[in-house]
Design a protein around this motif. Structure first.
Motif, PDB file in Angstrom:
ATOM      1  N   LYS A   1      45.013  40.973  52.322  1.00 37.94           N
ATOM      2  CA  LYS A   1      43.775  41.341  52.002  1.00 37.94           C
ATOM      3  C   LYS A   1      42.715  40.642  52.892  1.00 37.94           C
ATOM      4  O   LYS A   1      41.575  41.235  52.968  1.00 37.94           O
ATOM      5  N   ARG A   2      42.969  39.455  53.224  1.00 36.47           N
ATOM      6  CA  ARG A   2      41.985  38.690  54.064  1.00 36.47           C
ATOM      7  C   ARG A   2      42.007  38.879  55.403  1.00 36.47           C
ATOM      8  O   ARG A   2      41.154  38.612  56.253  1.00 36.47           O
TER       9      ARG A   2
ATOM     10  N   ILE B   1      41.280  41.737  56.980  1.00 36.24           N
ATOM     11  CA  ILE B   1      40.115  42.375  57.490  1.00 36.24           C
ATOM     12  C   ILE B   1      38.854  41.599  57.639  1.00 36.24           C
ATOM     13  O   ILE B   1      38.044  41.850  58.560  1.00 36.24           O
ATOM     14  N   SER B   2      38.960  40.599  56.936  1.00 34.23           N
ATOM     15  CA  SER B   2      37.921  39.424  57.032  1.00 34.23           C
ATOM     16  C   SER B   2      37.705  38.555  58.317  1.00 34.23           C
ATOM     17  O   SER B   2      36.842  38.061  58.600  1.00 34.23           O
TER      18      SER B   2
ATOM     19  N   HIS C   1      38.177  31.765  54.783  1.00 42.79           N
ATOM     20  CA  HIS C   1      39.731  32.690  54.175  1.00 42.79           C
ATOM     21  C   HIS C   1      40.862  32.289  54.635  1.00 42.79           C
ATOM     22  O   HIS C   1      41.727  32.123  53.886  1.00 42.79           O
TER      23      HIS C   1
ATOM     24  N   PHE D   1      41.926  29.801  51.965  1.00 41.83           N
ATOM     25  CA  PHE D   1      42.625  30.572  51.001  1.00 41.83           C
ATOM     26  C   PHE D   1      44.114  30.986  51.237  1.00 41.83           C
ATOM     27  O   PHE D   1      44.993  30.849  50.356  1.00 41.83           O
TER      28      PHE D   1
ATOM     29  N   ARG E   1      55.175  33.497  26.827  1.00 40.02           N
ATOM     30  CA  ARG E   1      54.182  33.987  28.125  1.00 40.02           C
ATOM     31  C   ARG E   1      52.959  33.596  27.885  1.00 40.02           C
ATOM     32  O   ARG E   1      52.160  32.864  28.725  1.00 40.02           O
TER      33      ARG E   1
ATOM     34  N   ARG F   1      48.775  27.102  32.676  1.00 45.71           N
ATOM     35  CA  ARG F   1      48.212  27.292  33.951  1.00 45.71           C
ATOM     36  C   ARG F   1      46.689  27.318  33.742  1.00 45.71           C
ATOM     37  O   ARG F   1      46.090  26.588  34.730  1.00 45.71           O
TER      38      ARG F   1
ATOM     39  N   TYR G   1      31.688  35.538  40.552  1.00 49.00           N
ATOM     40  CA  TYR G   1      32.445  34.488  41.541  1.00 49.00           C
ATOM     41  C   TYR G   1      32.256  35.171  42.933  1.00 49.00           C
ATOM     42  O   TYR G   1      32.072  34.001  43.810  1.00 49.00           O
TER      43      TYR G   1
ATOM     44  N   PHE H   1      30.630  32.729  45.869  1.00 44.71           N
ATOM     45  CA  PHE H   1      31.317  32.531  47.024  1.00 44.71           C
ATOM     46  C   PHE H   1      30.538  32.578  48.273  1.00 44.71           C
ATOM     47  O   PHE H   1      30.512  31.887  49.104  1.00 44.71           O
TER      48      PHE H   1
ATOM     49  N   PHE I   1      37.101  25.938  45.630  1.00 39.25           N
ATOM     50  CA  PHE I   1      38.304  26.073  45.034  1.00 39.25           C
ATOM     51  C   PHE I   1      37.999  25.934  43.791  1.00 39.25           C
ATOM     52  O   PHE I   1      38.773  26.415  43.190  1.00 39.25           O
TER      53      PHE I   1
ATOM     54  N   LYS J   1      37.219  29.270  42.335  1.00 42.86           N
ATOM     55  CA  LYS J   1      38.400  29.972  42.374  1.00 42.86           C
ATOM     56  C   LYS J   1      39.282  29.713  41.314  1.00 42.86           C
ATOM     57  O   LYS J   1      39.952  30.598  40.512  1.00 42.86           O
TER      58      LYS J   1
ATOM     59  N   ARG K   1      39.961  32.140  38.212  1.00 42.06           N
ATOM     60  CA  ARG K   1      41.695  32.369  37.939  1.00 42.06           C
ATOM     61  C   ARG K   1      41.828  32.394  36.191  1.00 42.06           C
ATOM     62  O   ARG K   1      42.778  32.744  35.798  1.00 42.06           O
TER      63      ARG K   1
ATOM     64  N   GLN L   1      53.112  47.876  27.552  1.00 41.31           N
ATOM     65  CA  GLN L   1      52.229  47.479  28.498  1.00 41.31           C
ATOM     66  C   GLN L   1      50.777  48.411  28.398  1.00 41.31           C
ATOM     67  O   GLN L   1      51.002  49.319  28.636  1.00 41.31           O
TER      68      GLN L   1
ATOM     69  N   GLU M   1      45.326  50.152  36.107  1.00 43.41           N
ATOM     70  CA  GLU M   1      45.332  49.045  37.124  1.00 43.41           C
ATOM     71  C   GLU M   1      44.737  47.982  36.338  1.00 43.41           C
ATOM     72  O   GLU M   1      43.753  48.005  35.858  1.00 43.41           O
TER      73      GLU M   1
ATOM     74  N   LYS N   1      43.504  41.790  38.738  1.00 50.62           N
ATOM     75  CA  LYS N   1      43.895  40.509  38.788  1.00 50.62           C
ATOM     76  C   LYS N   1      43.456  39.911  39.963  1.00 50.62           C
ATOM     77  O   LYS N   1      43.365  38.653  40.099  1.00 50.62           O
ATOM     78  N   ASP N   2      43.052  40.727  41.018  1.00 52.79           N
ATOM     79  CA  ASP N   2      42.693  39.850  42.581  1.00 52.79           C
ATOM     80  C   ASP N   2      41.036  39.725  42.318  1.00 52.79           C
ATOM     81  O   ASP N   2      40.385  40.522  41.688  1.00 52.79           O
ATOM     82  N   ASP N   3      40.733  38.948  43.095  1.00 58.20           N
ATOM     83  CA  ASP N   3      39.133  38.764  43.134  1.00 58.20           C
ATOM     84  C   ASP N   3      38.765  39.508  44.708  1.00 58.20           C
ATOM     85  O   ASP N   3      39.574  40.244  45.321  1.00 58.20           O
TER      86      ASP N   3
ATOM     87  N   THR O   1      36.327  38.728  46.751  1.00 55.23           N
ATOM     88  CA  THR O   1      35.984  37.802  48.013  1.00 55.23           C
ATOM     89  C   THR O   1      36.731  37.945  49.259  1.00 55.23           C
ATOM     90  O   THR O   1      36.310  37.644  50.371  1.00 55.23           O
ATOM     91  N   ALA O   2      38.190  38.600  49.121  1.00 59.39           N
ATOM     92  CA  ALA O   2      38.911  38.510  50.339  1.00 59.39           C
ATOM     93  C   ALA O   2      38.305  39.322  51.561  1.00 59.39           C
ATOM     94  O   ALA O   2      38.626  39.279  52.744  1.00 59.39           O
ATOM     95  N   ALA O   3      37.324  40.194  51.021  1.00 60.03           N
ATOM     96  CA  ALA O   3      36.705  41.067  52.085  1.00 60.03           C
ATOM     97  C   ALA O   3      35.320  40.589  52.553  1.00 60.03           C
ATOM     98  O   ALA O   3      34.568  41.152  53.410  1.00 60.03           O
TER      99      ALA O   3
END
Lengths: 237, 237
Positions: free
Chosen positions: A107-108, A110-111, A188, A191, B90, B97, B165, B169, B191, B194, B198, B218, B222, B225-227, B229-231
């Motif tokens: 996903k990173r 693109i950045s 990026h 990460f 679980r 974590r 977040y 960022f 971090f 992040k 999480r 379940q 969708e 689960k992902d953030d 900021t990747a973009a």
């Protein structure tokens, strides 16, 4: 003693779980490898493939979890058979997380497309991912061959990955300080490097699970699960 | 039908798991809260306490896992009883974590001591952690009260945490660009942010498990689960 055809059916079910775990492992390895390739070449089509593959991995984990519960309810296994099934659930969860790490790296892509990834940093990330992939491959081999001793030695290997990660972390900080225009890309990449380092942690988890399946015990000693970069910069004070 | 004293003993075992999960949850909440407090006040003694507490949380997870396997082998539960036990394993893993996230934040306290944490950034991190802690508290309440519907709505709440977040960022990137001397501290804060983000993901996992325990299915849709900021930065290209 249950009739042998029952045992055979049960064995088939255990083998099915094992085969599905191996398939998950193969896909997770491919995703990690392709996510790094996509990153260093800023290849957004390949990144998109990794992101799509993650759905397959998520679905596989769900299926293994559901199947495992059905097997436990139907066969009421004890001792090593039960550990085998519990271990499969845990290992599937770790492989699913490895896929998440690859997806997050993808996903990173693109950045970082604007600036690209500096050659030296790309080399460091590739080196880190090769080590993480080697560790993952060895741990999956140990799972298939049920070599608990091998799994335990893999666990110690994690330190090598941490050392490379720490060195890459420092290098990324240096790039950012040299030129503020590097900051977004390097953030990026930080990460991405962290994602790859965490793959090593998941391989370590899987190694512990293999040891548990074989022996019923947790491996002894402190586990090297955290990275060492948390203290980077403290000597500047 | 098994004699009632057997059922009672089994019920006691299930309640024991539930109580241990609640204790883990309480400790995990305390660790998250204290790690953020240690960070914004650069309080290394409090950070050290969080790091020590993580060992207690790790041990609790191991104990719950071992106990759960013993219960399955001895009682051979099916249906909701089996899901209850699988869910406990679980949830314990997710809480462990969460503790790791708090420990990792605590470990970074020493690295930001030189510069301290700018007030505005501290405020943003505190706000993020308050939301994550609220989500964690609600999900633990839903676990204790077995309110699967409540758990499902918590899952949707994660988007709010992701939005804060992402904004934090961007703010951290701005600080780094304004003055290269902020880079090391801000990288550690990235971090930490992040880590806190999480925690929201782990709360989401736990919410899904509560839904699974109650219904055997379940949750649909969708999972966030992902953030996002990747973009960040891709519009600069």
């Amino acid at each position: 003693m249950a009739p042998s055809h029952i045992l055979t059916a049960f064995d088939e079910e255990l083998k099915y779980l094992q085969r599905r775990i191996s398939e998950m492992g193969g896909l997770a390895e491919e995703m990690v490898s392709e996510s790094v390739e996509a990153l260093v070449n800023t290849d957004s089509a390949l990144a998109q493939k990794v992101i799509s593959d993650d759905l397959v991995l998520d679905e596989a984990e769900r299926e293994i979890g559901d199947k495992a519960v059905v097997i436990i309810a139907r066969r009421q296994p004890v001792a090593s058979d039960l550990r085998e099934i519990m271990g499969a659930i845990r290992i599937a969860a770790d492989l699913e997380r490895v896929g998440d790490m690859a997806k997050n790296t993808a996903k990173r892509v693109i950045s970082v497309q604007g600036t690209g990834v500096p050659r030296k940093l790309a080399h460091g990330i590739e080196h880190l991912s090769e080590l993480a992939l080697l560790q993952l491959k060895e741990v999956l081999d140990a799972y298939n061959s049920r070599q608990a001793d091998k799994a335990n030695s893999i666990r110690e290997r994690d330190e090598e990955i941490d050392a490379i990660y720490t060195s890459l972390f420092r290098e990324l900080l240096t790039y950012m300080m040299e030129d503020p225009r590097n900051i977004t890309t390097c953030t990026h990449l930080l990460f991405c490097a962290k994602n790859i380092e965490r793959i090593g942690d998941h391989a370590t988890n899987i190694a512990e699970m293999i040891y548990y399946i074989a022996t019923g015990a947790q491996p002894q000693g402190e586990r090297p699960k955290d990275d060492n970069t948390a203290a980077v910069g403290s000597s500047d004070t």
